[in-house]
Design an enzyme around this catalytic site. Structure first.
Site, PDB file in Angstrom:
ATOM      1  N   VAL A   9      40.128 -20.490 -31.656  1.00 18.74           N
ATOM      2  CA  VAL A   9      40.029 -20.680 -33.107  1.00 18.74           C
ATOM      3  C   VAL A   9      40.893 -21.858 -33.576  1.00 18.74           C
ATOM      4  O   VAL A   9      40.627 -22.444 -34.627  1.00 18.74           O
ATOM      5  CB  VAL A   9      40.399 -19.383 -33.858  1.00 18.74           C
ATOM      6  CG1 VAL A   9      41.853 -19.003 -33.610  1.00 18.74           C
ATOM      7  CG2 VAL A   9      40.154 -19.531 -35.357  1.00 18.74           C
ATOM      8  N   TYR A  10      41.908 -22.215 -32.790  1.00 21.99           N
ATOM      9  CA  TYR A  10      42.729 -23.380 -33.175  1.00 21.99           C
ATOM     10  C   TYR A  10      41.829 -24.618 -33.258  1.00 21.99           C
ATOM     11  O   TYR A  10      41.850 -25.351 -34.256  1.00 21.99           O
ATOM     12  CB  TYR A  10      43.855 -23.583 -32.152  1.00 21.99           C
ATOM     13  CG  TYR A  10      44.783 -24.736 -32.484  1.00 21.99           C
ATOM     14  CD1 TYR A  10      45.724 -24.637 -33.501  1.00 21.99           C
ATOM     15  CD2 TYR A  10      44.726 -25.930 -31.759  1.00 21.99           C
ATOM     16  CE1 TYR A  10      46.582 -25.691 -33.795  1.00 21.99           C
ATOM     17  CE2 TYR A  10      45.582 -26.989 -32.050  1.00 21.99           C
ATOM     18  CZ  TYR A  10      46.505 -26.867 -33.070  1.00 21.99           C
ATOM     19  OH  TYR A  10      47.346 -27.916 -33.365  1.00 21.99           O
TER      20      TYR A  10
END
Ligand SMILES: NC(=O)c1ccc[n+]([C@@H]2O[C@H](COP(=O)([O-])OP(=O)(O)OC[C@H]3O[C@@H](n4cnc5c(N)ncnc54)[C@H](OP(=O)(O)O)[C@@H]3O)[C@@H](O)[C@H]2O)c1
Length: 259
Positions: free
Chosen positions: A163-164
């Site tokens: 998700v980063y």
């Protein structure tokens, strides 16, 4: 015109007001110092009061003007409250730097909704909300600079991007959307893209000398980044000299991305 006056016309931030999120540590702290030393009055936003106060004290001791707001930018209420408190110091900002970020990197199969929500809230939604709060005013006044700090992960996935990478990729898209909306009114919106920079954010990786050396070897310059490497690019993007640069991703990565 002497060279001092010429440089000042291009790069001076005298009379400008800046808000820098995450400005109390690492890359954000270096950017805060650079903008303040170039003449801007800077409001630093983060959570920990001691680090905020130390950042501001260092700058005021040098004769710069700076103030701080303690806020948790991972909630909408926190962002809205921080924005209102920030304008209390020096007025509406001309420059917004979104640097606060979280770097949670569990393996994709174990990536839970909590990590997704925390990451998207701080890395993407806070920059969006602050843009909505300050961007229209900048456009109305005919001058503004929005600078987001993204990542190599906005462009390619490696070391469990998860998700980063999603949040940073979307942040680059946000810069383009903001640039489309507000550039005709003198508001440029760009991103600075770091490589690997030794800061508290990646303390675990920074403490492994072999990994640090391997990452340095992936740059063209031959070393990892330092927070100070962002000073010049930030002053450029914040000032008059970059008036025709918008919607761009500027890599400050020692050549990491082209190696
Ligand atoms: N270092 C790298 O190699 C690297 C590489 C690519 C991209 N980046 C990006 O560069 C940016 C800065 O990273 P850095 O390495 O300089 O990190 P850092 O030294 O850990 O600084 C992070 C800053 O964000 C603030 N922050 C964190 N969570 C917050 C929250 N919930 N609300 C408000 N403020 C919060 C921190 O202060 P408090 O903890 O006091 O809140 C601190 O001021 C991040 O967006 C990161 O993703 C860094």
């Amino acid at each position: 015109m002497n060279s001092q006056a010429y440089l000042s016309e291009l790069f001076s931030l005298d009379g400008r007001v800046a808000v820098v999120t995450g400005g109390s540590s690492g890359i954000g702290r270096a950017i805060t110092g650079a903008l303040a030393r170039a003449g801007a009055r800077v409001v630093v936003v983060a959570r920990k009061e001691a680090e905020l106060a130390a950042t501001v004290d260092e700058l005021t001791a040098e004769g710069c003007r700076a103030a701080w707001v303690s806020a948790d930018l991972s909630t909408r209420d926190g962002v809205h409250a921080a924005a209102e408190e920030a304008v209390g110091s020096f007025g509406e900002p001309d420059i917004l730097v979104n640097c606060a970020g979280v770097n949670l990197r569990p393996p994709m199969s174990e990536l839970g909704e909590d990590v997704w929500d925390t990451t998207m809230a701080l890395n993407l939604e806070a920059p969006f909300l602050l843009g909505q709060r300050f961007g229209p005013g900048m456009a109305e006044r005919g001058f503004g600079r929005i600078i987001h700090i993204t990542s190599q992960q906005a462009h390619r996935a490696f070391v469990q991007s998860g998700v980063y990478g999603v949040s940073k990729g979307a942040l680059e898209s946000l810069a383009r959307s903001q640039a489309e909306a507000w550039s005709p009114h003198g508001v440029t919106c760009n991103t600075l893209v770091p490589g690997f920079v030794m800061t508290p954010l990646n303390a675990r990786l920074s403490s492994d000398p072999e990994k640090v050396a391997a990452l340095a070897a992936r740059t063209l310059i031959g070393r990892n980044g330092l927070a100070e490497d962002f000073a010049g690019a930030a002053v450029f993007l914040a000032g008059r000299a970059s008036a025709y640069v918008t919607g761009q991703s500027i890599f400050v990565d020692g050549g990491f991305s082209v190696h």
